[in-house]
Design a protein around this motif. Structure first.
Motif, PDB file in Angstrom:
ATOM      1  N   ILE A  11       0.834  -1.204   0.000  1.00 65.08           N
ATOM      2  CA  ILE A  11       0.000   0.000   0.000  1.00 65.08           C
ATOM      3  C   ILE A  11       0.872   1.259   0.000  1.00 65.08           C
ATOM      4  CG2 ILE A  11      -1.633   1.342   1.395  1.00 65.08           C
ATOM      5  CD1 ILE A  11      -2.894  -1.327   2.259  1.00 65.08           C
ATOM      6  N   GLU A  12       1.933   1.252   0.803  1.00 63.48           N
ATOM      7  CA  GLU A  12       2.841   2.406   0.863  1.00 63.48           C
ATOM      8  C   GLU A  12       3.440   2.717  -0.506  1.00 63.48           C
ATOM      9  OE1 GLU A  12       3.621   4.512   3.161  1.00 63.48           O
ATOM     10  OE2 GLU A  12       2.927   3.661   5.050  1.00 63.48           O
ATOM     11  N   VAL A  13       3.845   1.689  -1.217  1.00 66.17           N
ATOM     12  CA  VAL A  13       4.431   1.875  -2.545  1.00 66.17           C
ATOM     13  C   VAL A  13       3.421   2.518  -3.481  1.00 66.17           C
ATOM     14  CG1 VAL A  13       5.297   0.675  -4.595  1.00 66.17           C
ATOM     15  CG2 VAL A  13       6.135   0.038  -2.333  1.00 66.17           C
ATOM     16  N   ASN A  14       2.171   2.024  -3.396  1.00 64.98           N
ATOM     17  CA  ASN A  14       1.149   2.551  -4.300  1.00 64.98           C
ATOM     18  C   ASN A  14       0.755   3.991  -3.956  1.00 64.98           C
ATOM     19  OD1 ASN A  14       1.003   0.220  -5.794  1.00 64.98           O
ATOM     20  ND2 ASN A  14      -0.648  -0.668  -4.592  1.00 64.98           N
ATOM     21  N   ILE A  15       0.853   4.344  -2.660  1.00 65.52           N
ATOM     22  CA  ILE A  15       0.583   5.731  -2.262  1.00 65.52           C
ATOM     23  C   ILE A  15       1.694   6.651  -2.759  1.00 65.52           C
ATOM     24  CG2 ILE A  15       0.415   7.283  -0.281  1.00 65.52           C
ATOM     25  CD1 ILE A  15      -1.049   5.052   1.218  1.00 65.52           C
ATOM     26  N   ASP A  16       2.943   6.189  -2.634  1.00 64.60           N
ATOM     27  CA  ASP A  16       4.091   7.005  -3.032  1.00 64.60           C
ATOM     28  C   ASP A  16       4.243   7.101  -4.554  1.00 64.60           C
ATOM     29  OD1 ASP A  16       4.645   7.424  -0.377  1.00 64.60           O
ATOM     30  OD2 ASP A  16       6.176   5.844  -0.253  1.00 64.60           O
ATOM     31  N   TYR A  17       3.848   6.034  -5.270  1.00 58.23           N
ATOM     32  CA  TYR A  17       4.008   6.001  -6.734  1.00 58.23           C
ATOM     33  C   TYR A  17       2.671   5.632  -7.393  1.00 58.23           C
ATOM     34  CZ  TYR A  17       8.886   5.806  -5.298  1.00 58.23           C
ATOM     35  OH  TYR A  17      10.098   6.076  -4.712  1.00 58.23           O
ATOM     36  N   ILE A  45      -7.136   4.013  -1.163  1.00 59.75           N
ATOM     37  CA  ILE A  45      -6.208   3.060  -0.563  1.00 59.75           C
ATOM     38  C   ILE A  45      -5.577   3.587   0.724  1.00 59.75           C
ATOM     39  CG2 ILE A  45      -4.135   3.789  -1.804  1.00 59.75           C
ATOM     40  CD1 ILE A  45      -3.540   0.760  -2.192  1.00 59.75           C
ATOM     41  N   ASP A  46      -5.444   4.915   0.851  1.00 60.38           N
ATOM     42  CA  ASP A  46      -4.854   5.446   2.068  1.00 60.38           C
ATOM     43  C   ASP A  46      -5.791   5.276   3.268  1.00 60.38           C
ATOM     44  OD1 ASP A  46      -6.586   7.200   0.858  1.00 60.38           O
ATOM     45  OD2 ASP A  46      -5.527   9.000   1.535  1.00 60.38           O
ATOM     46  N   VAL A  47      -7.109   5.161   3.007  1.00 62.18           N
ATOM     47  CA  VAL A  47      -8.064   4.863   4.079  1.00 62.18           C
ATOM     48  C   VAL A  47      -7.975   3.388   4.460  1.00 62.18           C
ATOM     49  CG1 VAL A  47     -10.498   4.869   4.760  1.00 62.18           C
ATOM     50  CG2 VAL A  47      -9.594   6.713   3.318  1.00 62.18           C
ATOM     51  N   ILE A  48      -7.819   2.521   3.468  1.00 65.75           N
ATOM     52  CA  ILE A  48      -7.655   1.081   3.728  1.00 65.75           C
ATOM     53  C   ILE A  48      -6.397   0.836   4.557  1.00 65.75           C
ATOM     54  CG2 ILE A  48      -7.288  -1.173   2.634  1.00 65.75           C
ATOM     55  CD1 ILE A  48      -8.906  -0.115   0.233  1.00 65.75           C
ATOM     56  N   GLN A  49      -5.383   1.667   4.320  1.00 69.80           N
ATOM     57  CA  GLN A  49      -4.131   1.537   5.072  1.00 69.80           C
ATOM     58  C   GLN A  49      -4.381   1.668   6.581  1.00 69.80           C
ATOM     59  OE1 GLN A  49      -1.487   4.885   4.850  1.00 69.80           O
ATOM     60  NE2 GLN A  49       0.347   3.573   4.855  1.00 69.80           N
ATOM     61  N   ILE A  50      -5.329   2.507   6.995  1.00 70.55           N
ATOM     62  CA  ILE A  50      -5.634   2.704   8.412  1.00 70.55           C
ATOM     63  C   ILE A  50      -6.128   1.403   9.032  1.00 70.55           C
ATOM     64  CG2 ILE A  50      -7.127   3.929  10.045  1.00 70.55           C
ATOM     65  CD1 ILE A  50      -7.135   6.289   8.065  1.00 70.55           C
ATOM     66  N   ASP A  51      -7.017   0.688   8.334  1.00 67.38           N
ATOM     67  CA  ASP A  51      -7.525  -0.592   8.842  1.00 67.38           C
ATOM     68  C   ASP A  51      -6.416  -1.640   8.928  1.00 67.38           C
ATOM     69  OD1 ASP A  51     -10.222   0.192   9.138  1.00 67.38           O
ATOM     70  OD2 ASP A  51     -10.586  -0.089   6.994  1.00 67.38           O
ATOM     71  N   ALA A  52      -5.573  -1.691   7.894  1.00 64.49           N
ATOM     72  CA  ALA A  52      -4.483  -2.675   7.893  1.00 64.49           C
ATOM     73  C   ALA A  52      -3.497  -2.395   9.023  1.00 64.49           C
ATOM     74  CB  ALA A  52      -3.766  -2.653   6.546  1.00 64.49           C
ATOM     75  N   ARG A  53      -3.191  -1.111   9.238  1.00 61.64           N
ATOM     76  CA  ARG A  53      -2.264  -0.766  10.317  1.00 61.64           C
ATOM     77  C   ARG A  53      -2.886  -1.084  11.686  1.00 61.64           C
ATOM     78  NH1 ARG A  53       2.393   1.543  10.930  1.00 61.64           N
ATOM     79  NH2 ARG A  53       2.533   1.963   8.694  1.00 61.64           N
ATOM     80  N   SER A  54      -4.178  -0.880  11.817  1.00 56.32           N
ATOM     81  CA  SER A  54      -4.860  -1.209  13.070  1.00 56.32           C
ATOM     82  C   SER A  54      -4.738  -2.699  13.378  1.00 56.32           C
ATOM     83  CB  SER A  54      -6.334  -0.799  12.989  1.00 56.32           C
ATOM     84  OG  SER A  54      -7.026  -1.193  14.162  1.00 56.32           O
ATOM     85  N   SER A  68     -12.138  -2.027   0.353  1.00 61.64           N
ATOM     86  CA  SER A  68     -11.591  -2.270  -0.976  1.00 61.64           C
ATOM     87  C   SER A  68     -12.700  -2.576  -1.970  1.00 61.64           C
ATOM     88  CB  SER A  68     -10.585  -3.423  -0.926  1.00 61.64           C
ATOM     89  OG  SER A  68     -10.089  -3.714  -2.213  1.00 61.64           O
ATOM     90  N   ASN A  69     -13.675  -3.395  -1.539  1.00 64.47           N
ATOM     91  CA  ASN A  69     -14.796  -3.751  -2.419  1.00 64.47           C
ATOM     92  C   ASN A  69     -15.656  -2.534  -2.759  1.00 64.47           C
ATOM     93  OD1 ASN A  69     -14.054  -6.447  -2.450  1.00 64.47           O
ATOM     94  ND2 ASN A  69     -15.369  -6.996  -0.719  1.00 64.47           N
TER      95      ASN A  69
END
Length: 459
Positions: free
Chosen positions: A175-181, A421-430, A415-416
C-alpha cells in the motif's frame, strides 16, 4: 538500559529442603562474590557452574549459612542478565538471613512481583505472550493446561502471531508503494492483493479463535456446580471427584450450609467444583442463606451436575429443578444405581431431552468414566486434541485477535467499495498494531506493569 540489581526469594515461603534466592542485574556476580566464601571467586568462575561455600556477614566475615551458588552469565540466563541463584536451607530464618545480607549490598534492591520475567521481556529474550504463559505454567491445574502453557512459553503460538504480522506488514508495504508512486498502481491488482492478503490472515485468525473456548477452559477451568435437593449425594460426589473428604456427608438433610469450592482435574479437564447446599424451601435461617448462595452459583456455572436418586421417585423439588435447568448446560447424574430403581427415568428423559444422563454409584465409585466422557463431549466434542496444543487461552489475546480480524474485514469491505487506498491503510495498520499488542511490541507501560503485577515475587 537497566542499571540496578534485584534480589528475591524464588521458592515458596516456609519449611522445605532448600530455598532459592535469585539475584539478577549488572552487579549480581561481583556483589554476591563479596559475601560468598568458596575455593574460587565467582568473578573468575565459568558461566553455568555451581559452587559450594558459605554466605558471610560482611562486617565480621562470620559464616551465616552453608550454600550452593549457581552462576549464569548474561545473556545466557532467564533474564538475559548476569544471574546468581543462592541455594540455602529451606527454613524461614535461614533464607531471611541470606536475603537480608544480599540486600545490604550497594545498588541491590528487592525485586517487584514478576520483575525477573519482566526483565526477560524488556531484554528481548521472550515476548509478552511467552511471559504471560509463565503465569499459566505456575497456575496450571491439570497436565493438559500445563502442556498448553509450556508450548506457549516456548513460543509456538508467538510464531503464528509473528507470521500473521508478516502477512499484514507485506500488505502495508504494498500500500505504501502505491501511495508514493500512484502512477504505477494497477487498481484491480491492488484490490485483489488486499483481498487475498487480508483473507489469508482472517483464515489463520479464525483457526486460532476456534481453539479459544477450549483454551480458556484449560486455563481457567470449568466452573461446575453440583446441585440437587438435599441428601441426594452431592457432597459424596464432591469427595469422590476430589479424592478427599472435603465435604461433610451425613443422612441429615441440610448438612451443607454453604458453597464449597475445590479444583480437580478430570481426565485432563480442569473443573472448579462447587458443592452447593441442597435447594429446597426451609425455615432455617442459616440453611436459607446457603440455598440462596446455591441459586447464585447456578447462575455463574459453566456446567451443572444435577443429581437425582435412583432409589426414590421424583420429588416435587426434583421436578422444580428440572424445569429451572432446561436451558442450562446440564449433565443429569442418576446416583445410587447400586440400589433398586424407583426413579422414573423416562420422565426425566422427556423433561430434559437435550441433557446427558449419566448413571452412577458414588458409594461404589462406579460410572466416573461415563461422567468424564459426557463432560468431554459437551466441551471438547468428545476428546481433547493430543497432537496440537496450540490453544489460544488468554482473554486478552482472544480480544486482540478479534479486533485484528475486524480491522482486516473492514479493509476488505473498504476495498470492495472502492474506498481510497490510504483509508484502507488505516484498517491494515490497526490490525498490525493489535497483533503487535499481543506480543508486546505495541503494548503500553501501564499494560505491561499490570500484567507483571500478577506474578509472585521471585519470578
Amino acid at each position: 538500559m537497566i542499571h540496578d540489581t534485584i534480589a528475591a526469594i524464588s521458592t515458596a515461603v516456609g519449611e522445605g529442603g532448600i530455598a532459592i534466592i535469585r539475584v539478577s542485574g549488572p552487579d549480581a556476580i561481583e556483589g554476591v562474590d563479596r559475601i560468598f566464601r568458596s575455593r574460587i571467586s565467582l568473578k573468575d568462575a565459568q558461566t553455568h557452574t555451581v559452587h559450594y561455600g558459605h554466605i558471610v556477614e560482611p562486617a565480621t566475615n562470620e559464616p551465616v549459612e552453608e550454600v550452593l551458588v549457581t552462576l549464569m552469565r548474561g545473556p545466557r540466563s532467564f533474564t538475559a542478565e548476569d544471574v546468581v541463584e543462592i541455594n540455602a536451607h529451606g527454613g524461614v530464618i535461614a533464607v531471611k538471613k541470606v536475603l537480608d545480607i544480599v540486600l545490604q549490598l550497594d545498588g541491590f534492591r528487592t525485586a517487584e512481583p514478576g520483575e525477573f520475567t519482566k526483565r526477560a521481556f524488556l531484554n528481548g529474550r521472550i515476548d509478552l505472550m511467552q511471559a504471560e504463559a509463565v503465569i499459566d505454567l505456575i497456575r496450571s491445574k491439570s497436565d493438559r493446561a500445563f502442556s498448553v502453557a509450556r508450548k506457549q512459553a516456548e513460543g509456538v503460538l508467538s510464531k503464528r502471531i509473528k507470521s500473521l504480522r508478516q502477512t499484514v506488514i507485506e500488505l502495508l508495504a504494498h500500500i505504501e508503494v502505491n501511495i508514493d508512486y500512484p502512477e504505477h498502481d494497477v487498481e484491480e491488482m491492488t484490490s485483489a492483493y488486499i483481498r487475498d492478503q487480508c483473507g489469508s490472515a482472517i483464515e489463520e485468525i479464525d483457526r486460532l479463535l476456534k481453539t479459544a473456548n477450549e483454551g480458556k477452559i484449560l486455563r481457567e477451568g470449568i466452573v461446575t456446580a453440583i446441585v440437587g435437593r438435599p441428601n441426594v449425594g452431592k457432597s459424596s460426589l464432591m469427595n469422590m471427584l476430589t479424592q478427599e473428604n472435603k465435604a461433610i456427608v451425613t443422612d441429615i438433610p441440610g448438612t451443607t450450609r454453604d458453597v464449597i469450592e475445590q479444583f480437580v482435574s478430570l481426565n485432563g479437564i480442569p473443573l472448579r467444583l462447587l458443592d452447593t447446599a441442597g435447594i429446597r424451601e426451609t425455615n432455617d435461617v442459616v440453611e436459607r442463606i446457603g440455598v440462596e448462595r446455591s441459586r447464585n452459583a447456578l447462575e455463574d456455572a459453566d456446567l451443572i451436575l444435577f443429581l437425582l436418586n435412583n432409589n426414590e421417585p421424583l420429588q416435587a423439588e426434583d421436578r422444580e429443578l428440572l424445569d429451572q435447568l432446561k436451558e442450562r448446560p446440564v449433565i443429569t447424574v442418576i446416583n445410587k444405581t447400586d440400589l433398586p430403581r424407583q426413579l422414573e427415568i423416562e420422565v426425566v428423559e422427556r423433561a430434559v431431552p437435550a441433557h446427558s444422563i449419566v448413571p452412577m454409584s458414588v458409594l461404589a465409585e462406579e460410572g466416573l468414566d461415563r461422567l468424564e466422557q459426557a463432560i468431554s463431549e459437551m466441551f471438547f466434542e468428545g476428546q481433547l486434541e493430543s497432537h496440537d496444543l496450540t490453544y489460544v487461552s488468554n482473554v486478552r489475546h482472544i480480544s486482540l485477535l478479534k479486533r485484528a480480524r475486524q480491522s482486516l474485514a473492514d479493509a476488505i469491505e473498504a476495498s470492495n467499495m472502492g474506498i481510497p487506498i490510504d483509508v484502507i491503510q488505516i484498517d491494515a495498520r490497526s490490525a498490525w498494531e493489535s497483533l503487535g499488542e499481543i506480543l508486546g511490541d505495541e503494548a503500553g507501560d501501564s499494560l505491561i506493569d499490570q500484567i507483571f503485577s500478577q506474578f509472585c515475587l521471585g519470578k
